[in-house]
Design a protein around this motif. Sequence first.
Motif, PDB file in Angstrom:
ATOM      1  N   ALA A 143       0.991  -1.293   0.152  1.00 40.65           N
ATOM      2  CA  ALA A 143      -0.011   0.046   0.102  1.00 40.65           C
ATOM      3  C   ALA A 143       0.926   1.077  -0.058  1.00 40.65           C
ATOM      4  O   ALA A 143       1.806   1.647   0.850  1.00 40.65           O
ATOM      5  N   ILE A 144       0.655   2.126  -0.980  1.00 43.28           N
ATOM      6  CA  ILE A 144       1.617   3.219  -1.063  1.00 43.28           C
ATOM      7  C   ILE A 144       0.632   4.419  -1.202  1.00 43.28           C
ATOM      8  O   ILE A 144      -0.537   4.269  -2.033  1.00 43.28           O
ATOM      9  N   TYR A 145       1.056   5.465  -0.276  1.00 40.03           N
ATOM     10  CA  TYR A 145      -0.117   6.764  -0.418  1.00 40.03           C
ATOM     11  C   TYR A 145       0.703   7.931  -0.173  1.00 40.03           C
ATOM     12  O   TYR A 145       1.768   7.929   0.667  1.00 40.03           O
ATOM     13  N   PHE A 146       0.152   9.052  -0.620  1.00 37.30           N
ATOM     14  CA  PHE A 146       0.731  10.422  -0.071  1.00 37.30           C
ATOM     15  C   PHE A 146      -0.414  11.274   0.473  1.00 37.30           C
ATOM     16  O   PHE A 146      -1.454  11.048   0.076  1.00 37.30           O
ATOM     17  N   LYS A 147       0.208  12.061   1.281  1.00 41.62           N
ATOM     18  CA  LYS A 147      -0.614  12.742   2.034  1.00 41.62           C
ATOM     19  C   LYS A 147      -0.038  14.277   1.960  1.00 41.62           C
ATOM     20  O   LYS A 147       1.212  14.589   1.862  1.00 41.62           O
ATOM     21  N   ASP A 148      -0.918  15.205   2.076  1.00 40.86           N
ATOM     22  CA  ASP A 148      -0.412  16.707   2.133  1.00 40.86           C
ATOM     23  C   ASP A 148      -0.133  17.084   3.721  1.00 40.86           C
ATOM     24  O   ASP A 148      -0.151  16.262   4.362  1.00 40.86           O
ATOM     25  N   ASN A 149      -0.014  18.309   3.796  1.00 38.37           N
ATOM     26  CA  ASN A 149       0.389  18.806   5.238  1.00 38.37           C
ATOM     27  C   ASN A 149      -0.845  18.841   6.261  1.00 38.37           C
ATOM     28  O   ASN A 149      -0.580  19.419   7.222  1.00 38.37           O
ATOM     29  N   LYS A 150      -1.909  18.487   5.577  1.00 36.82           N
ATOM     30  CA  LYS A 150      -3.042  18.459   6.455  1.00 36.82           C
ATOM     31  C   LYS A 150      -3.364  16.851   6.754  1.00 36.82           C
ATOM     32  O   LYS A 150      -4.672  16.404   7.336  1.00 36.82           O
ATOM     33  N   ASN A 151      -2.612  15.822   6.335  1.00 34.79           N
ATOM     34  CA  ASN A 151      -2.571  14.461   6.504  1.00 34.79           C
ATOM     35  C   ASN A 151      -3.812  14.156   5.609  1.00 34.79           C
ATOM     36  O   ASN A 151      -4.440  13.009   6.072  1.00 34.79           O
ATOM     37  N   ARG A 152      -4.170  14.705   4.435  1.00 35.42           N
ATOM     38  CA  ARG A 152      -5.274  14.407   3.836  1.00 35.42           C
ATOM     39  C   ARG A 152      -4.341  13.571   2.630  1.00 35.42           C
ATOM     40  O   ARG A 152      -3.567  13.976   1.946  1.00 35.42           O
ATOM     41  N   LEU A 153      -5.019  12.448   2.181  1.00 33.71           N
ATOM     42  CA  LEU A 153      -4.825  11.442   1.038  1.00 33.71           C
ATOM     43  C   LEU A 153      -4.739  12.046  -0.300  1.00 33.71           C
ATOM     44  O   LEU A 153      -6.052  12.643  -0.657  1.00 33.71           O
ATOM     45  N   VAL A 154      -3.610  12.410  -0.970  1.00 32.94           N
ATOM     46  CA  VAL A 154      -3.759  13.141  -2.460  1.00 32.94           C
ATOM     47  C   VAL A 154      -3.251  11.915  -3.555  1.00 32.94           C
ATOM     48  O   VAL A 154      -3.575  12.509  -4.516  1.00 32.94           O
ATOM     49  N   ARG A 155      -2.811  11.002  -3.071  1.00 33.37           N
ATOM     50  CA  ARG A 155      -2.459   9.800  -4.049  1.00 33.37           C
ATOM     51  C   ARG A 155      -2.327   8.616  -3.594  1.00 33.37           C
ATOM     52  O   ARG A 155      -1.898   8.415  -2.417  1.00 33.37           O
TER      53      ARG A 155
END
Length: 346
Positions: free
Chosen positions: A34-46
């Motif tokens: 499982a690979i995931y990217f988050k923004d600086n608000k810890n929201r999933l972006v990819r």
Amino acid sequence: MKKKKIRKSYTELKRTLSFERDILQNLLDNIPDAIYFKDNKNRLVRINKYYADGFKLSPEDIIGKTDFDFFQKDQAQSMFDDDTYVLKTGKPIIGKIERTLLPNGTHVCVTTTKIPIKNKKNRVIGTMGVTRDITAYDKTERTNLDMIINSLKVLDKILETKDPYTFGHTRRVSIIAEKIAKELSWEKNRILELKISAELHDIGKILIPLEILNKPGKLSELEYKMVQEHVQQSYDMLKPYSFPSKLPEAIYQHHERLDGKGYPRGLLEDKILPEAKILAICDVLESMISHRPYRQALGMDATLQELRDNTGNKYDKNIVDVVLRIINENNNKPFWLNSEPSLQPS
């Protein structure tokens, strides 16, 4: 003419970026983690396909949300705290082992790595995480651990038939040690190592003649030295094998005292492991309230007074305070006498 060139360059750039994005996504989707990217608000972006498949959702149903939308609150909070740590410090979290409850109600064991994503100014703008399912490996390790634990239980029973005083004592010391470590919020694997150390801390006494161990009168100086040698003998028996490094050493140190007047090496406070400091107190606590061939039980009041009187010079203050609090909460009763020992991780 110039506008056409600009338009053509822009179109080629878009095509190139689209191609590279597709290549990256294809690469991510073919990785079985499982690979995931988050923004600086810890929201999933990819996310990759493996991540989406784990929730049986499309990426569109996941992007923009947080872990609180998919996991139980306490579990999501732990993930959120880890992400925030990486964002604030710029330091990665590598190979953290976690037990995760999935939305479908199944538990899995995973290892997670999180790293910071930085912009050109070297500022952290998000995080990338990689989570790998190691449930199958975990089950194999637990099976191996169960075999070891069962072997220890068999050994314990055999030794107890030879010397019920000594090996009933080690089992009770293990119960006390576990309780203290939990109160200190130790990590479960460290608690397990401590419990096994407690179970084995007097293993060297099997080499001491029973007529000395169970002698009803006072020991001679030579006999007392023979009893003291059980520490070295325990260490020598365990050291050649692949126990965690602190386990044999903690056993080696469990008769050391903070003021350097213990044995066998006369170590001072800063050289004594926390595990050994706990074992020392548990050993004294259980021994003094128990009957021995050479004396009657001394009772809880005398035992607690021994700990209070020697806090800071023999025994660690923080551990003594924990012991006093636990026993007070149990109405000054030896709680370990009614507890069934367990070597399972908890």
